[in-house]
Design an enzyme around this catalytic site. Structure first.
Site, PDB file in Angstrom:
ATOM      1  N   GLU A 276       0.813  -1.199   0.000  1.00  0.00           N
ATOM      2  CA  GLU A 276       0.000   0.000   0.000  1.00  0.00           C
ATOM      3  C   GLU A 276       0.857   1.265   0.000  1.00  0.00           C
ATOM      4  O   GLU A 276       0.569   2.229  -0.696  1.00  0.00           O
ATOM      5  CB  GLU A 276      -0.940   0.000   1.210  1.00  0.00           C
ATOM      6  CG  GLU A 276      -2.042   1.011   1.038  1.00  0.00           C
ATOM      7  CD  GLU A 276      -2.768   1.300   2.330  1.00  0.00           C
ATOM      8  OE1 GLU A 276      -2.608   0.524   3.284  1.00  0.00           O
ATOM      9  OE2 GLU A 276      -3.464   2.320   2.372  1.00  0.00           O
ATOM     10  N   ASP A 277       1.911   1.258   0.821  1.00  0.00           N
ATOM     11  CA  ASP A 277       2.650   2.498   1.063  1.00  0.00           C
ATOM     12  C   ASP A 277       3.935   2.652   0.261  1.00  0.00           C
ATOM     13  O   ASP A 277       4.526   3.714   0.246  1.00  0.00           O
ATOM     14  CB  ASP A 277       3.044   2.599   2.551  1.00  0.00           C
ATOM     15  CG  ASP A 277       1.825   2.692   3.447  1.00  0.00           C
ATOM     16  OD1 ASP A 277       0.724   2.909   2.907  1.00  0.00           O
ATOM     17  OD2 ASP A 277       1.980   2.537   4.667  1.00  0.00           O
TER      18      ASP A 277
END
Ligand code: MN
Length: 714
Positions: free
Chosen positions: A83-84
């Site tokens: 996600e990051d």
């Protein structure tokens, strides 16, 4: 390099923790995941200024505390990478295998969702969680660990975010943790939420609990000593520990029961953990022989586990010096389930066999997921799940020994409807454990319930005041509605029949095409609907019958009679030939001379005169003997108040038009009120002083034929 040393130490701690319960864990792969995650997140920092890796490492550590398998812990370390950071799922799959990649993907999906509104976000999130859970429960447990670490470090976020996250945790995560039986996590979720949502209350409770603990320490030690002595005497193994109710639990009790902290007695309690079920009951016996139990406080969750499979014996006694003490008695296995819940079943297990108890959880999950499939709307789903998660339940038995789960507070009527709608409808009484109980009796777990039926009886409106299940409520309302219609139809038919006969018409007209026509005139779908409306009192029987009268007769009523000058004269009513009885006219229907009348003999106030079609008479008619035939001698130019309800279009000048019509007939208005409705209608309520029915009829005719007037009713 200082920071790195710290992290490496943490990694060592983590591996040590894992090896303590899973000596065959793949530590090489775990270390690889740690360094991979560290690398991926290297440019990021947490709000508190610490390196980002602290977060996944803490999440992994929580998972290790829960004795999760290595796959879950590795997924925990990697849960934010896709996600990051630049990392993609293919990399993860290649390096750590399909299982880890699957978990990371599910977690990424869970946190990536875009929402329209906050409320919806919450609901949607919850729904997605269930979907994730359906595929693999470990997704939820990792998500829980992630949320727990975020809650533990919440103080670094801005206040508005703190509140939102805390609220979400309280609304979604805590009840779900409870439903999954993870007691410790639910308590921590709730307490941390309270800390940010109600900081003052939280601090205050913290202080008070510490104080109570201090005050009662000697006392609790004393009680424990007495029990320990007996346990040794009877040769029963048992570990006694003090137990402090979690803060949110105390807070909720204060709110629910509206009591101050001082009146919450189970803040401190004792927990006794032993080896076998039968020892639990023996320990209970020992406690009850030492001190007097408080009635109603004993709960046997061993024989009847909670729906999250929690088991324990609970009892409260009046201990030494009259203080209340609460006990929980359970086996080690029960304790583990109480603390770890579903995690106890998914945690690392050699051979990975599924126990029968796990099968129960899987069944429960399936049922929940089944529910969610039927619900499109996320909000609706949230309501269902919240409802599903929160309430306590009672388990009761049918006379045949089948078990039924009902929400706490359920009554025999709820039970009856849970069996079958017909059983509910005809339920007239109930026996619980062989004894007759009132229908509003609150069922207790373990009760055997037998419903007494009578085919001639139906539900009572009063039941709605005490039933708790939606099913019972809906069924009762449906029945009442149908019954009301049936009665109104009967009454309306009877009223119309009588009025037809009185006017020399055949009741057969009710089945004629004219009746269909009449129904249409009153905007009713069918003659039956019209009869129901008459029975309800929505349409007067005269209005209907008038439609069947020959034209001349109707015209006669329109004859304009010039009102006579007021003058005193003899007037009054006569009852069976007796004149001048004390009487007054009813305020509900405002009868005027010429109306068909019925007298009601009041207690001490003479006779009240009602119009025969007054809806109130139905109510009064319960005491038939007090209804009498009366004739009202038209008073000599004496006027009588009559009430008119006039519906008109809401247009300017309406009031002036109406009052000029009324005064043109030399009729006085004694009261007038008007209100308008949203659909551009005005409703006038006018009390006019008329001499008799004829005058009133012509006035009504005149008003009705005025432009803008829609309806006139008495
Ligand atoms: Mn995270």
């Amino acid at each position: 390099m200082e920071v790195k040393t710290h992290k490496l130490l943490s990694l060592d701690e983590l591996t040590e923790k894992i090896l303590s319960y899973d000596p065959s864990a793949d530590i090489t792969l775990l270390r690889k995941a740690y360094f991979f995650s560290h690398e991926a997140h290297c440019s990021q920092k947490r709000r508190e200024g610490t390196p980002y890796i602290d977060h996944p490492l803490s999440v992994a550590s929580i998972l290790a505390d829960m004795h999760m398998d290595t796959t879950s812990i590795i997924a925990g370390l990697l849960h934010d990478t896709v996600e990051d950071t630049e990392t993609n799922l293919e990399d993860i799959k290649g390096l750590f295998g399909g299982d880890v990649a699957f978990l990371v993907e599910a977690l990424t999906k869970l946190s990536k969702m875009q929402f329209k509104s906050k409320k919806e976000a919450q609901a949607e999130n919850f729904r997605k969680m269930f979907l994730a859970m359906a595929e693999d429960i470990r997704v939820i447990l990792i998500k829980f660990a992630d949320r727990l670490h975020n809650m533990r470090t919440l103080k670094h976020l801005p206040e508005s975010k703190q509140k939102r996250i805390a609220q979400e945790t309280l609304d979604i995560y805590a009840p779900l943790a409870n439903r999954l039986g993870i007691g410790w996590m639910r308590a921590e979720f709730e307490d941390l939420s309270l800390k940010y949502l109600q900081p003052e209350i939280y601090k205050n409770l913290l202080k008070k609990v510490a104080k109570r603990r201090e005050e009662q320490e000697v006392y609790i030690n004393d009680v424990s000593k007495k029990i320990r002595k007996r346990l040794i005497e009877y040769n029963i193994p048992g570990f006694i520990s003090g137990r402090v109710k979690h803060l949110y639990g105390i807070y909720k009790k204060m709110l629910d029961q509206n009591i101050p902290f001082e009146q919450v007695y189970d803040v401190l309690g004792l927990r006794i953990i032993t080896d076998t079920k039968s020892h639990c009951y023996e320990i209970l016996g020992i406690i009850h022989s030492l001190w007097k139990p408080i009635p109603g406080r004993f709960k046997d969750y061993i024989a009847l586990p909670k729906s999250n499979l929690y088991q324990s014996l609970h009892t409260s006694v009046i201990g030494p010096q009259g203080e209340r003490v609460e006990f929980q008695i359970r086996t080690q296995e029960m304790h583990r389930i109480a603390e770890e819940g579903i995690a106890a079943h998914w945690m690392y297990k050699e051979g990975g066999r599924v126990l029968e108890k796990d099968a129960k959880y899987i069944k429960w999950l399936r049922e929940l997921i089944q529910t969610q499939k039927d619900l499109r709307d996320a909000k609706e789903f949230l309501e269902v799940v919240k409802g599903e998660v929160v309430p306590e339940v009672v388990y009761v038995f049918t006379p045949r020994g089948e078990i039924r789960e009902l929400p706490a507070g359920s009554t025999p009527v709820d039970f009856a409807y849970s069996i079958h709608t017909e059983v509910g409808h005809h339920c007239v009484g109930a026996k619980v454990n062989g004894r007759i109980v009132p229908l509003r009796y609150n069922l207790q777990s373990g009760d055997t319930v037998e419903i007494i039926r009578s085919p001639s009886h139906g539900p009572s409106r009063d039941w709605l005041n005490f039933v708790v299940t939606q099913r019972a409520k809906t069924r009762i309302k449906q029945w009442l509605k149908a019954e009301e219609r049936k009665q109104s139809l009967e009454l309306g038919t009877k009223m119309l029949e009588t009025e037809f006969r009185r006017k020399g018409l055949s009741p057969k007209l009710m089945k004629s095409p004219e009746m269909e026509e009449a129904a249409r005139k009153f905007s009713m779908k069918s003659p039956e609907d019209l009869l129901v409306a008459v029975g309800y009192g929505k349409v007067s029987v005269h209005q209907v019958v008038n439609r069947f009268l020959p034209e001349e007769e109707e015209e006669e009523e329109i004859v304009f009679t010039k009102p006579k000058k007021r003058k005193k004269g003899s007037s009054g009513i006569s009852i069976k030939g007796i004149d001048n009885v004390l009487y007054h006219t009813a305020r509900c229907c405002h009868p005027v001379p010429g109306d068909s009348l019925v007298g009601f003999v009041t207690r001490g106030k003479g006779v009240t005169i009602h119009r025969e079609d007054c809806p109130n008479l139905n109510r009064l008619a319960v005491d038939d003997a007090r209804l009498i035939d009366v004739t009202w001698t038209p008073p000599e130019a004496e006027t009588t108040p009559a009430k008119l309800l006039i519906e008109t279009l809401d247009q300017p000048g309406m009031l002036a038009t109406l009052s000029s019509i009324i005064s043109s007939m030399e009729v006085n208005i004694s009261q007038l009120s008007v209100n308008t409705t949203d659909d551009k209608r005005a409703h006038f309520t006018i009390i006019v002083e008329v001499e008799n029915r004829d005058q009133l009829s012509s006035l009504i005719q005149k008003i009705v034929s005025t432009e803008g007037v829609l309806r006139v009713k008495r």
